[in-house]
Design an enzyme around this catalytic site. Structure first.
Site, PDB file in Angstrom:
ATOM      1  N   ILE A  86      66.465  43.002  73.986  1.00 47.73           N
ATOM      2  CA  ILE A  86      65.926  42.153  72.925  1.00 47.73           C
ATOM      3  C   ILE A  86      67.059  41.572  72.097  1.00 47.73           C
ATOM      4  O   ILE A  86      67.960  42.294  71.657  1.00 47.73           O
ATOM      5  CB  ILE A  86      64.996  42.975  72.002  1.00 47.73           C
ATOM      6  CG1 ILE A  86      63.884  43.637  72.835  1.00 47.73           C
ATOM      7  CG2 ILE A  86      64.417  42.107  70.895  1.00 47.73           C
ATOM      8  CD1 ILE A  86      63.164  44.763  72.116  1.00 47.73           C
ATOM      9  N   CYS A  87      66.994  40.262  71.874  1.00 46.69           N
ATOM     10  CA  CYS A  87      67.958  39.591  70.992  1.00 46.69           C
ATOM     11  C   CYS A  87      67.332  39.525  69.607  1.00 46.69           C
ATOM     12  O   CYS A  87      66.438  38.724  69.336  1.00 46.69           O
ATOM     13  CB  CYS A  87      68.257  38.188  71.516  1.00 46.69           C
ATOM     14  SG  CYS A  87      69.449  37.305  70.483  1.00 46.69           S
ATOM     15  N   LEU A  88      67.771  40.413  68.760  1.00 50.02           N
ATOM     16  CA  LEU A  88      67.261  40.506  67.394  1.00 50.02           C
ATOM     17  C   LEU A  88      68.432  40.906  66.508  1.00 50.02           C
ATOM     18  O   LEU A  88      69.102  41.914  66.772  1.00 50.02           O
ATOM     19  CB  LEU A  88      66.130  41.545  67.342  1.00 50.02           C
ATOM     20  CG  LEU A  88      65.379  41.731  66.052  1.00 50.02           C
ATOM     21  CD1 LEU A  88      64.654  40.446  65.640  1.00 50.02           C
ATOM     22  CD2 LEU A  88      64.378  42.872  66.185  1.00 50.02           C
TER      23      LEU A  88
END
Length: 150
Positions: A86-88
């Site tokens: 996840i790109c967060l």
């Protein structure tokens, strides 16, 4: 849980005793730093009606470094790659020890409602989202029906 620090014990108790609507988080009996997560697809999103499985792991350095989280359920989303990573920002450079497991899960749930193709982890899906949002939403809905049965 005796070997866990007090903070992790408190966070685990809170997740169990005061769950977040649409999110289920349970520590693994064999490893209390590993959590089995389920997030219900947010209403009015292409993921509505789906149940998404994730895994969350608290490294030894937690809370000084963020938890490791990834989707186990396949999801068509510009900020999630094919391995479920996840790109967060709060899982990377915007992490703060003041954040908790609960806030991470709420942020992932919010990301599901509002994909950010301008900061993608999957450039191909992001391009689809930007060039044909309606088409991308259809694919996301199809994948939700196929992989995230509720």
């Amino acid at each position: 849980m005796a070997s866990l620090n007090r903070r992790i014990q408190k966070e685990t108790e809170r997740l169990t005793n005061d769950p977040v609507i649409g999110i289920s988080a349970h520590a693994d009996p064999a490893n209390p730093r590993y959590f089995h997560i389920q997030i219900a697809g947010p209403v009015s999103s292409p993921y509505e009606g789906g149940i998404f499985e994730l895994e969350l792991f608290l490294p030894d350095e937690y809370p000084m470094c963020p938890p490791k989280v990834r989707f186990l359920t396949k999801i068509y989303h510009p900020n999630v790659d094919r391995l479920g990573r996840i790109c967060l920002d709060i899982l990377k450079d915007k992490w703060s020890p003041a954040l908790q497991i609960r806030s991470v899960l709420l942020s992932i749930q919010a990301l599901m409602s509002s994909p950010n193709p301008d900061d993608p982890l999957d450039p191909q899906i992001a391009r689809h989202w930007v060039e044909d949002e309606a088409g991308a939403l259809r694919v996301a809905t199809d994948w939700c029906r196929q992989y995230a049965r509720g």
